[in-house]
Design an enzyme around this catalytic site. Structure first.
Site, short mmCIF file in Angstrom:
data_model
loop_
_atom_site.label_atom_id
_atom_site.label_comp_id
_atom_site.label_asym_id
_atom_site.label_seq_id
_atom_site.Cartn_x
_atom_site.Cartn_y
_atom_site.Cartn_z
N LYS A 276 61.40 32.69 60.02
CA LYS A 276 62.65 32.30 60.68
C LYS A 276 63.30 31.14 59.93
CE LYS A 276 61.27 33.38 65.46
NZ LYS A 276 62.34 34.34 65.75
N ARG A 350 56.41 42.66 70.54
CA ARG A 350 56.18 44.06 70.94
C ARG A 350 54.84 44.57 70.41
NH1 ARG A 350 61.74 45.68 68.12
NH2 ARG A 350 62.04 43.48 68.61
#
Ligand code: BES
Ligand code: MN
Ligand code: ZN
Length: 498
Positions: A276, A350
């Site tokens: 990120k 996920r």
């Protein structure tokens, strides 16, 4: 973590101590008991109302210092607006608003729960008390210097109520829920150097076993034996071990299938090799908000002895870039047997949930599964910080969640699922890939999760907007909100207890 407020309840006729807080409405009327209390201060009040042009607009308040004719050092009048329109959720807000009017220098306050023409019953009074607890919570354990007048010392608040015994009883349950919310807030607020997966598991074990929750902690070796390779793949770049914590509360009939809650617990999300940008990355200490909610909820259910069988599972990992880290393009085989191509290591939540959802379904055959996850930035784009995204394969469950959301103020907004979205995560090399491209990012994330729930009634709550970085509200000044504990406690209470 300071929450130095002690609450007590006494009969409406008890003599008040400290800061005196009374209620009024949009007609500036007082209840009978309040009228008696304020008798000597009538003139002072009238002048103050005039001076301030105080009209009793909902949630407005007026503050009188050393009011002539009263012993109280300070008198606060809070208006609830139109008293007949008060909804259950408003009493929580009322507690927050009233608590916000107590100056940090005060050590004692009395709130008179008395309104003209509207009886404030035990449940409502307990909600007021809960609102006070939620409002006064302050995560300050790393502040070594307390500012004299801006940081609160010990505060004793007494609520004067019409049914003292009933309120005390109702508050036992509300207080348990409050403990769960504040525990969740603490977990979210803690920095990731302190709260890594093993430490999260340790705290869950310590805290929840004290109220009778059965706890099982799976470490790296146990997770490998169980086949949770997808979850382990996310944690493999971290020097911290991963954990899955299973929390069981059996308050319902023996043999009855449990309701199941599953939480994303990424104790820090750097993005991994798909790293990120630096700006704002510190917020990713809160990427375990789903796990915090599930843990706080399990605490609340057990502490108030909910008549339900419930199981909570949290997947705890740290997502780091490293020589051992997972790469984009890697293909992993999940516990379900399905294969996943990892396109982006920052779509890690996920991956973690896929194994835990499958495990929960297989092990517990639950009535339903609800997962909570700070899953996508895209849900912030869609809904901001007001609603959590709700994705579900079950209309009934969705409606019950929406109703609990209205009642608690922790609101959810249903988003679509469907085969057109599902095919966006088909992969060239494996059964699926872990990202679906730029469009509909929250939906393709939910489609991914749906591939691991089979026919089990399931709801996914994307809480990236609601769990952390919370805008200040009447009942929360903390960065971590503890969002979802009250929502799911209410869902259980309204629908799944006896
Ligand atoms: N933890 C983040 C999502 C998030 C973003 C939570 C902002 C709270 C605030 C999640 O793991 C993530 O990185 N999601 C990616 C998915 C993308 C790579 C498909 C995102 O939302 O950008
Ligand atoms: Mn991520
Ligand atoms: Zn994440």
């Amino acid at each position: 973590m300071s929450e130095p407020v002690t609450l007590s309840f006494a009969r409406l006729t008890t003599a008040p101590k400290g800061v005196l807080i009374v209620l009024t409405d949009e007609t500036l009327a007082f209840g009978a008991q309040t009228q008696k209390l304020l008798k000597g201060a009538d003139a002072a009040l009238t002048r103050a109302f005039d001076a301030e042009r105080f009209k009793g607009k909902a949630w407005s308040a007026i503050d009188l210092l050393a009011p002539a004719g009263l012993d109280a050092p300070r008198l606060v009048v809070v208006s609830v607006g139109k008293a007949a329109d008060l909804k259950p959720a408003d009493f929580l807000k009322l507690g927050g608003v009233a608590a916000g009017k107590i100056p940090a220098s005060a050590r004692e306050a009395t709130i008179v729960l008395d309104l003209p023409g509207t009886k404030i019953g035990p449940e409502a009074a307990a909600e007021v008390a809960l609102g006070i607890r939620l409002r006064t919570y302050n995560f300050d354990r790393y502040k070594t210097k307390k500012k004299d007048d801006t940081e609160r010392g010990a505060l004793a608040v007494t609520l004067l109520v019409s049914d003292e015994a009933g309120t005390k009883r109702a508050f036992t349950a509300a207080d348990a829920v409050g403990d769960g919310v504040l525990f969740a807030r603490d977990l979210v607020n803690e920095p990731a150097n302190v709260l890594d997966p093993p430490e999260f598991a340790r705290r869950a074990e310590e805290h929840l076993s004290s109220v009778g929750v059965e706890i099982e902690v799976m470490d790296d070796a146990a997770l490998a034996r169980a086949g949770m390779t997808t979850l382990l793949g996310v944690g493999q770049g971290s020097i911290k071990e991963s954990r899955v914590v299973i929390m069981r509360w059996n308050g319902g009939p023996a043999g009855e299938p449990p309701v199941a809650f599953i939480g994303k617990g990424v104790t820090f999300d750097t993005g991994g090799i798909s790293i990120k940008p630096a700006a704002g990355m510190e917020d990713m200490k809160g990427d375990m908000g789903g796990a915090a909610c599930v843990t706080g909820l399990m605490y609340a259910l057990a502490a108030r002895k909910a008549k339900v069988n419930a199981v909570g599972l949290v997947g705890l990992v740290e997502n780091m870039p490293d020589g051992a880290a997972q790469r984009p393009g890697d293909i992993v085989t999940s516990l379900s047997g399905q294969t996943i191509e990892v396109i982006n290591t920052d779509a890690e939540g996920r991956l973690v949930l896929s194994d835990v959802l499958w495990y929960a379904k297989e092990q517990f055959k639950p009535k339903f599964m609800i997962d909570l996850a700070t899953l996508t930035g895209a849900i912030l784009v869609a809904l901001g910080q007001e609603y959590a995204g709700l994705f579900s394969n079950d209309d009934g469950l969705s409606e019950r969640l929406a109703k609990a959301g209205q009642e608690t103020g922790e609101r959810v907004w249903r988003m679509p699922l469907g085969p057109e979205y599902d095919k966006l995560i088909d992969s060239k090399f494996a059964d699926m890939k872990n990202t679906g491209g730029r469009n509909a990012g929250s939906i393709t994330a939910a489609q991914f999760l749906q591939r691991f729930v089979d026919k089990t009634p399931w709801a996914h709550l994307d809480i990236a907007g609601t769990a952390m970085s919370s805008p200040a509200s009447d009942i929360n000044k903390s960065w971590g909100s503890g969002w979802g504990v009250r929502l799911l406690d209410r869902l259980v209470k309204d629908n799944y207890e006896g």
